[in-house]
Design a protein around this motif. Structure first.
Motif, PDB file in Angstrom:
ATOM      1  N   PHE A  48       0.968  -1.669   0.073  1.00  0.00           N
ATOM      2  CA  PHE A  48       0.285   0.050   0.266  1.00  0.00           C
ATOM      3  C   PHE A  48       0.836   0.970   0.211  1.00  0.00           C
ATOM      4  O   PHE A  48       0.522   2.098  -0.503  1.00  0.00           O
ATOM      5  CB  PHE A  48      -0.600   0.201   1.428  1.00  0.00           C
ATOM      6  N   ALA A  49       1.952   1.048   0.907  1.00  0.00           N
ATOM      7  CA  ALA A  49       2.941   2.367   0.782  1.00  0.00           C
ATOM      8  C   ALA A  49       3.568   2.789  -0.596  1.00  0.00           C
ATOM      9  O   ALA A  49       3.812   3.801  -1.026  1.00  0.00           O
ATOM     10  CB  ALA A  49       3.888   2.150   1.472  1.00  0.00           C
ATOM     11  N   ILE A  50       4.308   1.324  -1.975  1.00  0.00           N
ATOM     12  CA  ILE A  50       4.350   2.093  -2.483  1.00  0.00           C
ATOM     13  C   ILE A  50       3.304   2.456  -3.941  1.00  0.00           C
ATOM     14  O   ILE A  50       3.839   2.855  -5.053  1.00  0.00           O
ATOM     15  CB  ILE A  50       4.583   0.213  -3.816  1.00  0.00           C
ATOM     16  N   ASP A  51       1.811   1.684  -3.700  1.00  0.00           N
ATOM     17  CA  ASP A  51       0.575   2.252  -4.354  1.00  0.00           C
ATOM     18  C   ASP A  51       0.490   3.865  -3.898  1.00  0.00           C
ATOM     19  O   ASP A  51       0.187   4.707  -5.005  1.00  0.00           O
ATOM     20  CB  ASP A  51      -0.602   1.416  -3.976  1.00  0.00           C
ATOM     21  N   LEU A  52       0.761   4.380  -2.664  1.00  0.00           N
ATOM     22  CA  LEU A  52       0.869   5.535  -2.562  1.00  0.00           C
ATOM     23  C   LEU A  52       1.807   6.332  -2.580  1.00  0.00           C
ATOM     24  O   LEU A  52       1.589   7.725  -3.378  1.00  0.00           O
ATOM     25  CB  LEU A  52       0.805   6.115  -1.056  1.00  0.00           C
ATOM     26  N   VAL A  53       3.163   5.874  -3.170  1.00  0.00           N
ATOM     27  CA  VAL A  53       3.513   7.233  -4.309  1.00  0.00           C
ATOM     28  C   VAL A  53       3.557   6.843  -5.400  1.00  0.00           C
ATOM     29  O   VAL A  53       4.162   8.245  -5.977  1.00  0.00           O
ATOM     30  CB  VAL A  53       5.252   5.533  -3.175  1.00  0.00           C
ATOM     31  N   LEU A  54       3.214   5.510  -6.260  1.00  0.00           N
ATOM     32  CA  LEU A  54       3.164   5.991  -6.825  1.00  0.00           C
ATOM     33  C   LEU A  54       1.961   6.421  -7.844  1.00  0.00           C
ATOM     34  O   LEU A  54       1.781   6.976  -8.554  1.00  0.00           O
ATOM     35  CB  LEU A  54       2.794   4.348  -7.713  1.00  0.00           C
ATOM     36  N   ASP A  55       1.196   6.776  -6.918  1.00  0.00           N
ATOM     37  CA  ASP A  55      -0.598   7.270  -7.345  1.00  0.00           C
ATOM     38  C   ASP A  55      -0.687   8.758  -7.015  1.00  0.00           C
ATOM     39  O   ASP A  55      -0.508   9.429  -7.473  1.00  0.00           O
ATOM     40  CB  ASP A  55      -1.592   6.764  -6.038  1.00  0.00           C
ATOM     41  N   TYR A  56       0.678   9.615  -5.788  1.00  0.00           N
ATOM     42  CA  TYR A  56       0.640  10.723  -5.320  1.00  0.00           C
ATOM     43  C   TYR A  56       1.945  11.399  -5.375  1.00  0.00           C
ATOM     44  O   TYR A  56       2.091  12.575  -5.840  1.00  0.00           O
ATOM     45  CB  TYR A  56      -0.023  10.644  -4.405  1.00  0.00           C
ATOM     46  N   GLY A  57       2.904  10.717  -5.258  1.00  0.00           N
ATOM     47  CA  GLY A  57       4.367  11.042  -5.504  1.00  0.00           C
ATOM     48  C   GLY A  57       4.176  11.561  -6.103  1.00  0.00           C
ATOM     49  O   GLY A  57       3.932  11.800  -7.673  1.00  0.00           O
ATOM     50  N   LYS A  58       5.924  12.708  -6.430  1.00  0.00           N
ATOM     51  CA  LYS A  58       6.556  13.144  -7.398  1.00  0.00           C
ATOM     52  C   LYS A  58       7.017  12.508  -8.316  1.00  0.00           C
ATOM     53  O   LYS A  58       8.743  11.835  -7.687  1.00  0.00           O
ATOM     54  CB  LYS A  58       6.994  14.592  -6.958  1.00  0.00           C
ATOM     55  N   ALA A  59       7.360  11.757  -9.634  1.00  0.00           N
ATOM     56  CA  ALA A  59       7.986  11.782 -10.781  1.00  0.00           C
ATOM     57  C   ALA A  59       9.400  12.631 -11.215  1.00  0.00           C
ATOM     58  O   ALA A  59       8.926  13.551 -11.464  1.00  0.00           O
ATOM     59  CB  ALA A  59       7.306  11.066 -11.881  1.00  0.00           C
ATOM     60  N   SER A  60      10.829  11.702 -10.494  1.00  0.00           N
ATOM     61  CA  SER A  60      11.372  12.435 -11.368  1.00  0.00           C
ATOM     62  C   SER A  60      13.033  11.413 -11.756  1.00  0.00           C
ATOM     63  O   SER A  60      12.494  10.365 -11.752  1.00  0.00           O
ATOM     64  CB  SER A  60      12.166  13.153 -10.079  1.00  0.00           C
ATOM     65  N   SER A  61      13.245  12.527 -13.159  1.00  0.00           N
ATOM     66  CA  SER A  61      14.136  11.476 -13.909  1.00  0.00           C
ATOM     67  C   SER A  61      15.309  11.043 -12.964  1.00  0.00           C
ATOM     68  O   SER A  61      16.545  11.040 -12.481  1.00  0.00           O
ATOM     69  CB  SER A  61      14.667  11.973 -15.150  1.00  0.00           C
ATOM     70  N   ALA A  62      15.519   9.314 -13.414  1.00  0.00           N
ATOM     71  CA  ALA A  62      16.100   7.806 -12.054  1.00  0.00           C
ATOM     72  C   ALA A  62      17.320   8.083 -12.659  1.00  0.00           C
ATOM     73  O   ALA A  62      18.764   7.341 -12.961  1.00  0.00           O
ATOM     74  CB  ALA A  62      16.053   7.323 -11.863  1.00  0.00           C
TER      75      ALA A  62
END
Length: 112
Positions: A48-62
């Motif tokens: 669920f924590a992974i889902d939260l990051v993917l749904d609401y987190g900020k994406a940046s290039s790695a």
């Protein structure tokens, strides 16, 4: 001495299934590599924590086509509104990040 993992028992991921050495596992909505399943279990990061990051987190290039998802202040405020008073129980997951390549979760870890 380094340990090698022949199996990965992920008790919180889909009803205590033991994942044999496979390249990918298809979850409800995310694709996990064997490496990411083992790392999430070792680092105590639930799905669920992974889902939260993917749904609401900020994406940046790695780099090299990979994206890193993590929480910044703005995205964490969205999670706070979503969870309400329960957010205190999940505050520790504010410092995780997820690396995704081509829609596949490659690894998950804690920011230090």
């Amino acid at each position: 001495m380094a340990r090698s993992f022949d199996t990965c028992s992920a008790t919180y991921l889909n009803n205590s299934i033991i994942f044999k050495k496979s390249h990918e596992y298809f979850s409800n909505k995310n694709i996990y590599t064997y490496h990411s399943l083992c790392r999430s279990k070792q680092r105590c990061i639930p799905e669920f924590a992974i889902d939260l990051v993917l749904d609401y987190g900020k994406a940046s290039s790695a780099g090299k086509g990979a994206e890193s998802y993590s929480f910044d202040n703005r995205s964490w405020r969205k999670v706070c509104k979503l969870l309400g008073a329960d957010v205190r129980r999940y505050e520790k997951y504010r410092n995780i990040y997820v690396i995704v390549v081509g829609g596949t979760i490659v690894t998950v870890a804690w920011r230090h």
